[in-house]
Design a protein around this motif. Structure first.
Motif, short mmCIF file in Angstrom:
data_model
loop_
_atom_site.label_atom_id
_atom_site.label_comp_id
_atom_site.label_asym_id
_atom_site.label_seq_id
_atom_site.Cartn_x
_atom_site.Cartn_y
_atom_site.Cartn_z
N CYS A 41 39.11 42.96 39.02
CA CYS A 41 37.72 42.90 38.56
C CYS A 41 37.42 44.19 37.80
CB CYS A 41 36.76 42.71 39.73
SG CYS A 41 36.96 43.86 41.10
N TRP A 42 36.54 44.09 36.83
CA TRP A 42 36.21 45.25 35.98
C TRP A 42 34.70 45.35 35.83
CZ3 TRP A 42 34.26 45.59 30.77
CH2 TRP A 42 34.29 46.88 30.25
N SER A 43 34.16 46.48 36.27
CA SER A 43 32.73 46.76 36.13
C SER A 43 32.60 48.28 36.05
CB SER A 43 31.95 46.20 37.32
OG SER A 43 30.57 46.49 37.19
N PRO A 44 32.32 48.83 34.87
CA PRO A 44 32.38 50.28 34.64
C PRO A 44 31.50 51.18 35.51
CG PRO A 44 32.39 49.10 32.56
CD PRO A 44 32.10 48.09 33.62
N GLN A 61 31.87 45.98 46.09
CA GLN A 61 31.00 44.97 46.70
C GLN A 61 31.66 43.59 46.68
OE1 GLN A 61 27.89 45.67 48.19
NE2 GLN A 61 28.37 43.65 49.04
N PHE A 62 32.34 43.29 45.56
CA PHE A 62 33.04 42.00 45.47
C PHE A 62 34.13 41.90 46.53
CE2 PHE A 62 36.94 39.92 44.01
CZ PHE A 62 36.49 38.62 43.90
N GLY A 84 37.96 49.50 36.91
CA GLY A 84 38.71 48.34 37.39
C GLY A 84 39.18 48.52 38.82
N ILE A 85 39.35 47.40 39.51
CA ILE A 85 39.97 47.40 40.84
C ILE A 85 40.99 46.26 40.87
CG2 ILE A 85 39.66 46.97 43.31
CD1 ILE A 85 36.98 48.30 43.19
N LEU A 125 34.28 39.28 49.56
CA LEU A 125 35.42 38.36 49.62
C LEU A 125 35.95 38.23 51.04
CD1 LEU A 125 37.49 36.69 47.84
CD2 LEU A 125 38.94 38.73 47.92
N VAL A 126 36.16 39.37 51.72
CA VAL A 126 36.74 39.32 53.07
C VAL A 126 35.70 38.95 54.12
CG1 VAL A 126 38.59 40.92 52.53
CG2 VAL A 126 36.44 41.80 53.43
N GLU A 127 34.42 39.03 53.77
CA GLU A 127 33.40 38.53 54.69
C GLU A 127 33.37 37.01 54.70
OE1 GLU A 127 29.65 40.23 53.72
OE2 GLU A 127 30.10 42.20 54.60
N HIS A 128 33.76 36.42 53.57
CA HIS A 128 33.74 34.96 53.45
C HIS A 128 35.08 34.33 53.84
CE1 HIS A 128 32.05 31.20 52.00
NE2 HIS A 128 33.16 30.98 51.31
#
Length: 322
Positions: A164-167, A180-181, A151-152, A185-188
């Motif tokens: 967000c959660w991606s193991p 990556q998310f 998680g982050i 996010l901050v690029e957009h």
């Protein structure tokens, strides 16, 4: 550090009392969303915690603990805290509480002082992503906390909290897709701590509302109340949307939910969002009038009980807002 803080927060208390204290605090941060405990994780942490024991004894040698501290008990408390469970939804409310200056956006309750939020976000920004913290601060520029479960927790101050959660993890123990998310996010959007609108004109700023934004907001809010969509209403509340907005007939989401007989929506608006229980529309009708007209006696009971409870707690009769 957390365990030592627990020792000093409740001096003389046992681990059970300290753990209950922390759980109650986290539930307040999460707006009473899910916060649980995994005994299997606790046992696993304690059985494989040789490195933590080694660090603990080293800290004890360096006089890092207050006099009389039982280091083994402190480590047990630490392992208990490592076994606390949350969901993406409940953890995102915690993140939103930090983004909101310490006030839980669901309950409106102040959980943390502004100073505590500032200090927490400073630590998250500088060391919340393990050995990747420096690069994360450079590329993303937002306070975050990573966990080895995948998680982050990301905070955009004064805007929102995200979890967000991606193991799948990288070699530093951070979620690959989570990082990556955050980067995308901050690029957009212009959320990076050092983004400047004058020089980053190509980035979007969701904090700037268009002229018809309020109209769309009212429509979405009332439609969610009409369909009984509590999840959508919870998202609106977390987005700091005014849950007492009115349409052209001065009808609120509570009017609509009462007319449709959606008891869970009515409870959510009253208890979580603390909306006015007696708003009047252009015809002078209140939500109770709507529930009576359409024969929703369960909604009538909920509204009446809420009014009586508030009247008793205030020591006076509830006033009707025109």
């Amino acid at each position: 550090m957390t365990a030592a803080a627990g020792q000093m927060t409740l001096p003389g208390a046992g681990n059970a009392e300290k753990f209950d204290y922390v759980m109650d605090f986290l539930k307040m941060m999460a707006g009473n969303e899910y916060v649980g405990f995994s005994n299997a994780t606790f046992q696993s942490e304690r059985e494989s915690g040789d490195r933590n024991f080694a660090i603990g004894y080293y800290m004890k040698e360096k006089k890092c603990f207050p006099d009389g501290t039982d280091m083994t008990s402190v480590l047990d408390f630490y392992f208990q805290l490592c076994a606390i469970e949350v969901t993406c939804e409940s953890a995102s409310v915690m993140a939103a509480t930090l983004a909101n200056g310490g006030i839980c956006p669901i309950t409106g309750e102040r959980v943390l002082s502004p100073e505590a939020v500032r200090n927490t976000l400073s630590l998250m920004h500088s060391c919340g992503m393990y050995d990747f913290s420096g690069q994360f601060a450079f590329h993303v520029g937002l306070p975050a906390k990573s966990g080895v479960a995948g998680g982050i927790l990301l905070v955009v101050p004064n805007v929102m909290g995200i979890v967000c959660w991606s193991p799948p993890l990288d070699k530093l123990g951070n979620s690959v897709r989570g990082i990556q998310f955050c980067t995308d996010l901050v690029e957009h959007f212009n959320f990076h701590n050092y983004d400047n609108l004058r020089h980053f004109a190509k980035k979007h700023d969701p904090r700037r509302e268009g002229g018809d934004q309020r109209v769309k907001s009212v429509i979405n809010l009332l439609f969610a109340a009409y369909t009984g969509d509590v999840s959508a209403l919870r998202r609106f509340a977390l987005s700091s949307i005014d849950m007492e907005q009115r349409d052209y007939d001065s009808r609120t989401a509570l009017h609509v939910a009462a007319a449709e007989g959606h008891t869970e929506v009515v409870r959510f608006l009253l208890e979580a969002c603390k909306v006015n229980p007696e708003p009047r529309d252009r015809w002078g009708s209140t939500p109770i009038d709507e529930a009576v007209q359409f024969g929703h006696n369960d909604v009538v009971s909920i509204l009446q009980n809420h009014l009586e409870k508030n009247s008793t707690s205030d020591g006076s009769d509830t006033k009707t807002q025109p």
